[in-house]
Design an enzyme around this catalytic site. Structure first.
Site, PDB file in Angstrom:
ATOM      1  N   SER A   1       0.869  -1.182   0.000  1.00  0.00           N
ATOM      2  CA  SER A   1       0.000   0.000   0.000  1.00  0.00           C
ATOM      3  C   SER A   1       0.898   1.222   0.000  1.00  0.00           C
ATOM      4  CB  SER A   1      -0.849  -0.021   1.280  1.00  0.00           C
ATOM      5  OG  SER A   1      -1.273   1.285   1.643  1.00  0.00           O
TER       6      SER A   1
ATOM      7  N   TYR B   1      -1.656  -1.015  10.137  1.00  0.00           N
ATOM      8  CA  TYR B   1      -1.832  -1.327   8.707  1.00  0.00           C
ATOM      9  C   TYR B   1      -0.561  -0.974   7.932  1.00  0.00           C
ATOM     10  CZ  TYR B   1      -4.066  -1.186   4.056  1.00  0.00           C
ATOM     11  OH  TYR B   1      -4.392  -1.384   2.731  1.00  0.00           O
TER      12      TYR B   1
ATOM     13  N   LYS C   1       2.049  -3.394   5.840  1.00  0.00           N
ATOM     14  CA  LYS C   1       2.299  -3.224   4.407  1.00  0.00           C
ATOM     15  C   LYS C   1       3.786  -2.981   4.124  1.00  0.00           C
ATOM     16  CE  LYS C   1      -1.931  -3.908   3.096  1.00  0.00           C
ATOM     17  NZ  LYS C   1      -2.261  -5.104   2.303  1.00  0.00           N
TER      18      LYS C   1
HETATM   19  N1  LIG Z   1      -8.493  -0.033  -1.746  1.00  0.00           N
HETATM   20  C1  LIG Z   1      -7.380   0.636  -1.577  1.00  0.00           C
HETATM   21  O1  LIG Z   1      -7.307   1.877  -1.755  1.00  0.00           O
HETATM   22  C2  LIG Z   1      -6.126  -0.088  -1.147  1.00  0.00           C
HETATM   23  C3  LIG Z   1      -4.980   0.669  -0.947  1.00  0.00           C
HETATM   24  C4  LIG Z   1      -3.816   0.014  -0.581  1.00  0.00           C
HETATM   25  C5  LIG Z   1      -3.794  -1.368  -0.428  1.00  0.00           C
HETATM   26  N2  LIG Z   1      -4.936  -2.083  -0.607  1.00  0.00           N
HETATM   27  C6  LIG Z   1      -4.859  -3.532  -0.427  1.00  0.00           C
HETATM   28  O2  LIG Z   1      -5.502  -4.198  -1.498  1.00  0.00           O
HETATM   29  C7  LIG Z   1      -5.888  -5.503  -1.053  1.00  0.00           C
HETATM   30  C8  LIG Z   1      -7.322  -5.763  -1.477  1.00  0.00           C
HETATM   31  O3  LIG Z   1      -8.193  -5.005  -0.617  1.00  0.00           O
HETATM   32  P1  LIG Z   1      -9.437  -4.159  -1.154  1.00  0.00           P
HETATM   33  O4  LIG Z   1      -9.068  -2.728  -1.049  1.00  0.00           O
HETATM   34  O5  LIG Z   1      -9.903  -4.692  -2.435  1.00  0.00           O
HETATM   35  O6  LIG Z   1     -10.465  -4.426   0.045  1.00  0.00           O
HETATM   36  P2  LIG Z   1     -11.738  -5.378   0.146  1.00  0.00           P
HETATM   37  O7  LIG Z   1     -12.188  -5.286   1.564  1.00  0.00           O
HETATM   38  O8  LIG Z   1     -12.715  -5.013  -0.911  1.00  0.00           O
HETATM   39  O9  LIG Z   1     -11.157  -6.837  -0.159  1.00  0.00           O
HETATM   40  C9  LIG Z   1     -10.399  -7.554   0.793  1.00  0.00           C
HETATM   41  C10 LIG Z   1     -10.843  -9.007   0.769  1.00  0.00           C
HETATM   42  O10 LIG Z   1     -10.013  -9.744   1.690  1.00  0.00           O
HETATM   43  C11 LIG Z   1     -10.850 -10.669   2.356  1.00  0.00           C
HETATM   44  N3  LIG Z   1     -10.264 -11.068   3.636  1.00  0.00           N
HETATM   45  C12 LIG Z   1     -10.191 -10.356   4.781  1.00  0.00           C
HETATM   46  N4  LIG Z   1      -9.647 -11.103   5.757  1.00  0.00           N
HETATM   47  C13 LIG Z   1      -9.358 -12.310   5.196  1.00  0.00           C
HETATM   48  C14 LIG Z   1      -8.789 -13.506   5.696  1.00  0.00           C
HETATM   49  N5  LIG Z   1      -8.416 -13.623   6.982  1.00  0.00           N
HETATM   50  N6  LIG Z   1      -8.637 -14.552   4.854  1.00  0.00           N
HETATM   51  C15 LIG Z   1      -9.037 -14.453   3.555  1.00  0.00           C
HETATM   52  N7  LIG Z   1      -9.603 -13.364   3.033  1.00  0.00           N
HETATM   53  C16 LIG Z   1      -9.754 -12.294   3.847  1.00  0.00           C
HETATM   54  C17 LIG Z   1     -12.165  -9.925   2.557  1.00  0.00           C
HETATM   55  O11 LIG Z   1     -13.229 -10.827   2.841  1.00  0.00           O
HETATM   56  C18 LIG Z   1     -12.304  -9.194   1.232  1.00  0.00           C
HETATM   57  O12 LIG Z   1     -13.017  -9.971   0.296  1.00  0.00           O
HETATM   58  C19 LIG Z   1      -5.683  -5.510   0.458  1.00  0.00           C
HETATM   59  O13 LIG Z   1      -4.477  -6.166   0.769  1.00  0.00           O
HETATM   60  C20 LIG Z   1      -5.579  -4.050   0.803  1.00  0.00           C
HETATM   61  O14 LIG Z   1      -4.863  -3.812   1.983  1.00  0.00           O
HETATM   62  C21 LIG Z   1      -6.102  -1.475  -0.963  1.00  0.00           C
END
Ligand SMILES: NC(=O)c1ccc[n+]([C@@H]2O[C@H](COP(=O)([O-])OP(=O)(O)OC[C@H]3O[C@@H](n4cnc5c(N)ncnc54)[C@H](O)[C@@H]3O)[C@@H](O)[C@H]2O)c1
Length: 265
Positions: free
Chosen positions: A145, A158, A162
């Site tokens: 991230s 968090y 990351k």
């Molecule tokens: N959206 C953003 O702006 C952003 C920014 C930086 C990093 N990220 C990273 O991108 C990745 C995807 O996240 P997203 O933003 O799509 O969020 P999201 O919440 O839409 O998706 C995350 C998914 O992970 C699943 N999950 C949570 N705990 C879990 C576990 N213990 N075992 C298996 N699955 C689990 C959830 O059920 C969900 O479906 C994450 O690692 C997040 O930290 C997202």
């Protein structure tokens, strides 16, 4: 402008995606399938996986797997490798965000964020490595991230998780590079997903929005969250993962790719 996919550059690529039930993991699963990959999508949420399955073209197998649970991971990865007949690409997209003032963050909350994001990435990668190393062109795509490198308020746990993922990915890239494995971190910022959609529920009640002034994309975005953040769609990240999973990414390893609309330019 709609994305037009004319390539089958992932034909014959066997992929395991975690966090496939929502947001970036779901968009990535759909994109990889559209480019011809065979995909096993896993998530802790069965409901999320049903939604992904409903939107998917042929070629998707789904089952629940909790990345923070060692036995769930070991049996889940084994089942994925059997279902796919091997493994070429692992996408570790599962993640959670629990936010709070650092001085009010409980040890339980800190440990949970590290357990899912950092230890979960390790557990799934460890279980998948033997199969990935049998592939002629194995790839691990981890989710870091922008918070790993640039200050994000209320997100110390968090951000630490990351940052750990980036360091973990560098180590993997060097250790297994001679055997043909690539390892890359994606560092998104401001992407529409379950995490950003629920920001109103995880921000502290006395949130100081002025601290988010440095987290604004410079490119136009298509979406706005409940708390007014400008965010891009998850497909903006999915296309980059597809590139990394393909031959087009064959000289990219041991690095981060920041996808944040220029926020940290
Ligand atoms: N959206 C953003 O702006 C952003 C920014 C930086 C990093 N990220 C990273 O991108 C990745 C995807 O996240 P997203 O933003 O799509 O969020 P999201 O919440 O839409 O998706 C995350 C998914 O992970 C699943 N999950 C949570 N705990 C879990 C576990 N213990 N075992 C298996 N699955 C689990 C959830 O059920 C969900 O479906 C994450 O690692 C997040 O930290 C997202």
């Amino acid at each position: 402008m709609a994305t037009v996919i004319v390539m089958e550059r992932l034909r014959d690529r066997r992929v395991l995606v975690t966090g496939a039930g929502s947001g970036i993991g779901r968009a990535t699963t759909l994109r990889l399938l559209e480019e011809g990959a065979q995909v096993v999508g896993t998530d802790v949420s069965a409901e999320g996986l049903s939604g992904t399955q409903a939107a998917a073209p042929p070629g998707l197998t789904t089952f629940t797997m909790d990345v923070a649970d060692e036995s769930s991971v070991d049996s889940g990865v084994k089942a994925a490798v059997v279902a796919l007949g091997g493994l070429d690409v692992l996408v570790n997209a599962a993640g959670i965000l629990l936010a709070s003032h650092t001085h009010e963050t409980s040890l339980e909350s800190w440990n949970r964020v590290l357990a899912v994001n950092l230890t979960g990435t390790f557990l799934v990668t460890r279980a998948a490595l033997p199969a990935l190393l049998e592939s002629s062109a194995g790839v691990v795509v981890n989710f870091s991230s922008t918070s790993a490198s640039f200050a994000h308020p209320y997100m110390a746990a968090y951000s630490a998780s990351k940052g750990g993922i980036q360091a973990f990915t560098h180590a993997l890239a060097l250790e297994y590079g001679k055997r043909g494995l690539r390892a890359v971190s994606i560092a998104p910022g401001s992407v529409k997903s379950g995490i950003t959609d629920s920001a109103a529920s995880w921000l502290p009640s006395d949130v100081d929005f002025s601290l988010f002034g440095r987290l604004l994309p410079i490119l136009p975005t298509d979406h706005t969250t409940e708390v007014g953040n400008a965010v891009a769609g998850p497909e903006t990240v999915a296309g980059v993962v597809a590139m990394l999973a393909s031959e087009d990414g064959k000289f990219i390893t041991g690095t981060e790719i920041r996808i944040d609309g220029g926020t940290h330019t």
